[in-house]
Design a protein around this motif. Structure first.
Motif, PDB file in Angstrom:
ATOM      1  N   LEU A  58       4.955  12.568  12.314  1.00 55.27           N
ATOM      2  CA  LEU A  58       3.865  11.821  12.933  1.00 55.27           C
ATOM      3  C   LEU A  58       3.815  10.449  12.295  1.00 55.27           C
ATOM      4  O   LEU A  58       3.359   9.483  12.877  1.00 55.27           O
ATOM      5  CB  LEU A  58       2.528  12.543  12.719  1.00 55.27           C
ATOM      6  N   ARG A  75       2.448  14.439   7.100  1.00 59.73           N
ATOM      7  CA  ARG A  75       2.721  13.729   8.347  1.00 59.73           C
ATOM      8  C   ARG A  75       4.140  13.186   8.385  1.00 59.73           C
ATOM      9  O   ARG A  75       4.704  12.999   9.458  1.00 59.73           O
ATOM     10  CB  ARG A  75       1.697  12.629   8.549  1.00 59.73           C
ATOM     11  N   ILE A  91       0.863  -1.174   0.000  1.00 60.78           N
ATOM     12  CA  ILE A  91       0.000   0.000   0.000  1.00 60.78           C
ATOM     13  C   ILE A  91       0.896   1.219   0.000  1.00 60.78           C
ATOM     14  O   ILE A  91       1.616   1.473   0.968  1.00 60.78           O
ATOM     15  CB  ILE A  91      -0.923  -0.019   1.210  1.00 60.78           C
ATOM     16  N   PHE A 139      -4.868  21.274  12.115  1.00 56.66           N
ATOM     17  CA  PHE A 139      -5.502  20.033  11.689  1.00 56.66           C
ATOM     18  C   PHE A 139      -6.855  20.297  11.034  1.00 56.66           C
ATOM     19  O   PHE A 139      -7.539  21.267  11.354  1.00 56.66           O
ATOM     20  CB  PHE A 139      -5.702  19.119  12.896  1.00 56.66           C
ATOM     21  N   MET A 188       8.146  23.738  14.784  1.00 57.51           N
ATOM     22  CA  MET A 188       7.011  23.337  13.956  1.00 57.51           C
ATOM     23  C   MET A 188       5.703  23.727  14.613  1.00 57.51           C
ATOM     24  O   MET A 188       5.550  23.636  15.815  1.00 57.51           O
ATOM     25  CB  MET A 188       6.980  21.814  13.802  1.00 57.51           C
ATOM     26  N   SER A 197       6.180  16.134   9.539  1.00 55.39           N
ATOM     27  CA  SER A 197       6.089  16.373  10.984  1.00 55.39           C
ATOM     28  C   SER A 197       6.536  15.159  11.774  1.00 55.39           C
ATOM     29  O   SER A 197       6.529  15.187  12.994  1.00 55.39           O
ATOM     30  CB  SER A 197       4.661  16.732  11.350  1.00 55.39           C
ATOM     31  N   ALA A 216       1.520   5.019  -0.001  1.00 53.52           N
ATOM     32  CA  ALA A 216       0.869   6.287   0.287  1.00 53.52           C
ATOM     33  C   ALA A 216       1.653   7.438  -0.316  1.00 53.52           C
ATOM     34  O   ALA A 216       1.087   8.431  -0.736  1.00 53.52           O
ATOM     35  CB  ALA A 216       0.729   6.468   1.788  1.00 53.52           C
ATOM     36  N   LEU A 257       2.756  23.936   9.340  1.00 50.40           N
ATOM     37  CA  LEU A 257       2.147  22.863   8.556  1.00 50.40           C
ATOM     38  C   LEU A 257       0.634  22.964   8.690  1.00 50.40           C
ATOM     39  O   LEU A 257       0.115  22.981   9.808  1.00 50.40           O
ATOM     40  CB  LEU A 257       2.625  21.498   9.062  1.00 50.40           C
ATOM     41  N   MET A 270       1.391  23.001  13.758  1.00 50.07           N
ATOM     42  CA  MET A 270       0.540  22.273  12.815  1.00 50.07           C
ATOM     43  C   MET A 270      -0.929  22.589  13.068  1.00 50.07           C
ATOM     44  O   MET A 270      -1.370  22.705  14.205  1.00 50.07           O
ATOM     45  CB  MET A 270       0.788  20.768  12.940  1.00 50.07           C
ATOM     46  N   GLY A 307      -6.777  10.387  -0.693  1.00 54.53           N
ATOM     47  CA  GLY A 307      -6.063   9.160  -1.005  1.00 54.53           C
ATOM     48  C   GLY A 307      -4.876   9.372  -1.918  1.00 54.53           C
ATOM     49  O   GLY A 307      -4.220   8.417  -2.304  1.00 54.53           O
TER      50      GLY A 307
END
Lengths: 698, 343
Positions: B79, B74, B43, B114, B110, B77, B45, B189, B112, B66
């Motif tokens: 994450l 991410r 998969i 959301f 940083m 950052s 990304a 971000l 961010m 997608g």
């Protein structure tokens, strides 16, 4: 991205492969079922459990325990540490003057949960004083508080650990299933062996029983925290510890508080049951001894103390979820009241300290058990014949056929010869086969299979049904619903019960619980539907359900015992009273959850209200309804263990006898069997809800 | 040196990391390779994503859901740990940093924002804004002052003590913006910050975001699925599809020179005059050009053609100057009309 992780192709392949078998699945199953019944008729010896070689698992467990007893000195020290907090708290609560304890507890309830619950607490404590059981109530409260504190702290941290370490979660979840479905008596015996008599056993048993809801809700709450919240904390540069404490736990707070409420109720319930293994001047012991001595009035008065304490704990912990939430806005008036109550508490405390008042309660206020006693015995003698008739009718027309089967019942146990019984069965098989073939042609092979199984059950009775017929039918169902793994699990569970020699008690347990759940469904579903449909019924039904669910299991026995004496019927009534709660709740909840759009679409298509209900609402609510039945099965098993106190036979009784004879092996074994039955029923019902939702989606 | 450097970043979920490591070494990856990898069960990304962001620049990652744009953000950052590739902030490689160093970077460098705001429900507006400072253990008085300043900056003065559930969506995202700025990060971000808002509020917040950026001059990576938003806020736009960057360039590049059908379809609805610069369609200086000497009303050559329209209200030719104010050409109304007709 994550939705791509689901492996769709393999799912499709499976269906293709299985479709050939599935087409004739029930026909094949029906054939095997007939064959098995014929085998049973032709060679009755095979179904005799005595002819099997049984595994002495009970003795093996005993042997393990005798080795483990080396640990006893160490464990007893642990026990003393555990009970230390309880002893100190109990001493304190007994020593404090009543007026001070009263106002302090009411104030605490007011701070945590607001005005309503504080009034409830006040009323409950007044009742404790008036009934003359203040000292016992305080002992129970101390036990409960300590058990609650231990189980919620342990539960919370295990939950956090399970959330943080996914590989642990896969171990924790099945362990929780066992902890919650295993009857508590079963592990009371080994605990007694290790820790000796004393409050520590009750406390440890409470923690085992009460920690699971806290663990579950903590894990659930943390899992439901939106990923953005955790990411925000990460991006703010929070350490893992800060992330947990400052962001995730506060966000999951209300779910964790729901866990706290459930844990509180479970711990309280268990503290009462623990009185069975030795009283410590607590209220559970009072109830038990008054039941044993048939002091009806006393058992009601003390039972009420338990009920009211449970209600108070429930109200306070439920209201605290929203009331002490950090986002709650506290009105000015309440701020003022808080201060007033705090000052009042201090003043009364000082007054008590200085004057050491002897509280004398006016006798005329006191609640006397005698009056209750007289009134009740009058009632019972007056209606004795009616009650006996109800019991007999019910027993003969419903319970007995289910238990020993119509075959034996109709033949009449004295006059019928074995041949006569056999011949009857042969006719029956032929008749059934005919009907089944007709059903298979007219409706479906699946219907004919279940018709055949149901008639066999009714004919032989649940306790007389040969073990291989039962095992086959359950495994066939499991295979249909959950595939190979579930079928294997079902066969393993039933095989374990058979080979450890618990089959007979287990079948009696299944018979009582099954009967109880069937009655619950028959009565509970209409009530649930009414509650969902009517604006008048819901506000009555909901608090009643809340109330019944918060009461410790034990208390259900008191009224049925008084009315109907000991026996299966009494146990059954207690089971119905308890397992009907989830049925009503989930039925209402399920019907209310049906999206308005679906209902509107049906009406727009021209459905009559009846059609809307049957074609739209009921199918949409089915998964939730099945969950309710699932809960009802678990509730009935829990009640069954307690109902063994009133002479219900089965696994519960095996455990209870083992408890009194101090045989941990047999007791644990029977407990494991009950847990396995509960887990199996749970898996099968869950598989059926999954199938239901899947077919709906397709 | 660019502020932020992403080089050959991959994020692959699922087993068999060795399947794509060959591709990683190969360099340029074709969509076909990716398709083959996907068929083998991986998969993907983000595939071989590379770009730089300079100080003060806004890079927009644009793509459908997608397409991997959020995954790339991410990865930046951290994450999400990228499977391969390097991400450098101020020349320091983020993916090889120790967890404690990473915490330091996140605390100071940083910020961010959301998509669904990510406000902590149990904290008030001002407590939410000061949260990043709280985890750094900044003294209460200091962080409260800073947080109040930020709350005022995003126009929420007076709402300091409200809880998130008392705010509208637009107000909630203002809190999110204030919070992401509280620790004065260099790299900002934004993960679809305005996608959850209704169109009017979205427009309003976009304008405020640009106003803030004019003063703050942060280095920004901005994720969106809305092409109009990308064109409005972006200095450069990277269009992503199936984990790959299809095209990266200025809004004008994207609209006027789409590299393929996919990008062209995205920008089909966009009026050309919105991105085209005056400098591109003007008449250059030449002998026969008769331009009046008055440059006070002149157009700048980086101005979008759309913004030039109003200058033609009372005349039909306007001089054009470059960034330094020197005369470089002129634009006539008929030239604009001709140009519009061509598109």
């Amino acid at each position: 991205m994550s939705d791509r992780a689901i492996n769709f192709p393999s799912l499709v392949n499976n269906n293709k492969m299985g479709s050939a078998i599935r087409e004739y699945y029930w026909a094949i199953a029906s054939g095997i079922l007939v064959l098995l019944i014929c085998v049973h008729q032709q060679f009755p010896g095979i179904s005799q459990i005595e002819n099997l070689t049984l595994l002495p698992v009970g003795r093996w467990i005993d042997a393990v325990f005798s080795v483990l007893l080396v640990l006893k000195p160490v464990l007893q020290i642990v026990g003393q540490i555990v009970s230390f907090a309880y002893e100190q708290l109990a001493l304190l609560l007994q020593a404090l003057p009543i007026p001070f304890t009263l106002i302090a507890l009411v104030s605490a309830a007011f701070f945590l949960a607001g005005t309503g619950p504080a009034v409830v607490v006040l009323g409950v404590l007044m009742y404790c004083i008036a009934s003359g059981y203040w000292s016992q109530s305080m002992t129970t409260l101390a036990l409960a508080v300590v058990a609650i504190v231990y189980s919620s702290i342990i539960g919370f941290w295990v939950g956090v650990l399970g959330h943080r370490r996914p590989f642990l979660r896969s171990w924790i979840e099945p362990a929780l299933d066992v902890m919650q479905t295993m009857p508590t008596f079963a592990y009371l015996i080994p605990l007694l062996l290790f820790f000796g008599f004393g409050p520590s056993v009750g406390l440890i048993a409470s923690v085992i029983f009460a920690a699971p809801p806290m663990i579950r809700n903590t894990m659930l709450g943390l899992r439901m925290v939106p990923s953005a919240i955790s990411e925000v904390a990460l991006m703010a540069g929070a350490t893992p510890w800060q992330r947990l404490w400052l962001a995730e736990v506060p966000t999951a707070r209300s779910q964790i508080m729901i866990g706290l409420n459930q844990t509180t109720m479970a711990a309280f319930s268990m503290v009462i049951v623990a009185a069975l293994i030795g009283g410590f001047n607590d209220i559970g012991w009072e109830v038990l001894s008054s039941i044993r001595q048939a002091r009806v009035g006393d058992s009601i008065v003390t039972g009420m103390v338990i009920v009211l304490l449970a209600v108070a704990l429930d109200r306070v912990t439920i209201a605290a979820i929203s009331h002490s939430s950090p986002t709650a806005k506290i009105p000015q008036r309440e701020r003022f009241l808080r201060w007033a109550l705090a000052i009042l508490t201090v003043l009364i405390g000082m007054w008590c300290l200085v004057y050491r008042p002897e509280v004398s309660w006016p006798d005329s206020w006191a609640i006397s058990a005698q009056g209750v006693d007289e009134w009740l015995s009058g009632f019972i003698t007056k209606y004795a014949s009616t009650l006996a008739e109800i019991k007999a009718t019910f027993f003969f027309y419903f319970l007995l056929p289910l238990k020993i089967g119509v075959g034996k019942l109709l033949a009449g146990s004295q006059m019928a010869t074995q041949q006569y019984y056999q011949m009857n069965a042969a006719y029956l098989i032929v008749a059934l086969l005919g009907i089944s073939v007709l059903l298979a042609i007219a409706v479906s092979t699946r219907a004919s299979f279940w018709f055949m199984f149901a008639s066999a059950t009714l004919y032989f009775g649940l306790t007389g049904l040969p073990w291989f017929v039962m095992t086959f039918a359950v495994s066939a169902l499991a295979f249909h619903l959950g595939g190979r793994r579930l079928a294997a699990f079902a066969a393993l569970v039933l095989g374990f019960i058979l080979l450890t020699g618990q089959w007979e008690s287990a079948s009696i347990s299944i018979y009582i619980c099954g009967a109880g759940v069937i009655i619950s469904i028959l009565i509970g579903t209409p009530i649930g539907i009414l509650a969902a449909k009517s604006h008048f019924v819901a506000p009555i039904v909901r608090p009643v359900c809340d109330f019944f669910q918060s009461i410790p299991l034990f208390v259900f026995l008191i009224p049925v015992l008084m009315l109907f004496g000991v026996g299966d019927f009494t146990g059954l009534l207690a089971i119905v009273a308890y397992s009907i709660i989830p049925i009503v709740r989930y039925t209402e909840e399920g019907l209310r959850q049906v999206p308005e759009v679906q209902r509107e679409a049906a009406i727009a298509c021209g459905c009559t209200p009846r059609q809307v209900f049957l074609n739209v609402e009921l199918p949409a609510a089915m998964p939730v309804l099945l969950l309710g039945i699932n809960q009802a099965v678990l509730f009935s098993l829990a009640m069954l263990a307690i109902a063994s106190l009133v002479g219900t036979a089965g696994l519960g009784q095996t455990i209870y006898v083992a408890l009194s004879k101090n045989q941990p092996g047999i007791g644990l074994l029977a407990g494991i069997c009950m847990a396995l039955i509960g887990i199996l029923a749970d898996r099968i019902l869950r598989a059926s809800t999954r199938l239901g939702t899947l077919s709906e989606a397709n | 040196m660019p502020k932020l450097e992403c080089k050959n970043v991959w994020k692959v979920y699922g087993s068999r990391p060795e399947a794509y490591s060959g591709l990683v070494r190969q360099g340029r990856v074709q969509p076909d390779d990716i398709r083959k990898l996907r068929e083998s069960g991986a998969i993907i990304a983000a595939a071989d994503v590379s770009f730089d962001v300079n100080v003060g620049e806004i890079l927009v990652l644009m793509g459908l859901s997608g397409s991997g744009k959020s995954t790339v953000l991410r990865c930046i950052s951290q994450l999400v740990q990228p499977s391969a590739g390097t991400i450098r902030l101020d020349g320091e490689c983020l993916s090889s940093m120790s967890p404690s160093d990473l915490v330091e970077v996140r605390r100071h460098k940083m910020g961010m924002v959301f998509q669904n705001f990510g406000l902590l429900p149990h904290l008030t507006v001002v407590e939410n804004v000061e949260f990043p400072l709280k985890v750094q253990r900044t003294a209460l008085a200091v962080r409260r002052e800073r947080a109040l300043e930020m709350v005022a900056l995003v126009g929420l003065a007076g709402k300091e003590n409200a809880y998130p559930y008392e705010l509208s969506g637009g107000q909630q995202q203002r809190v999110g913006i204030a919070r992401s700025l509280a620790s004065e990060p260099d790299l900002w971000l934004l993960d679809e910050p305005f996608s959850a808002l209704d169109p009017l509020i979205r427009r309003q917040l976009q304008e405020e975001f640009l106003r803030l950026q004019r003063d703050l001059k942060k280095t920004i990576v901005f994720v969106t699925h809305d092409i109009m938003e990308a064109l409005r806020v972006g200095d450069r736009i990277a269009i992503m599809k199936d984990g790959l960057i299809v095209q990266i360039g200025t809004p004008q590049d994207i609209v006027l020179n789409p590299v393929n059908e996919y990008v062209a379809r995205f920008t089909a609805e966009v009026p050309r005059y919105r991105v085209q610069k005056v400098g591109c369609i003007m008449e250059g200086l030449s002998g026969d050009l008769n331009v009046s000497a008055d440059l006070s009303t002149a157009l700048s050559c980086d101005m979008a053609v759309e913004d030039a329209f109003e200058h033609f209200r009372d005349r039909d030719r306007v001089p054009v100057v470059d960034a330094d104010g020197r005369l470089v050409g002129q634009l006539t109304a008929s030239r604009i009309v001709n140009h519009l007709a061509k598109n």
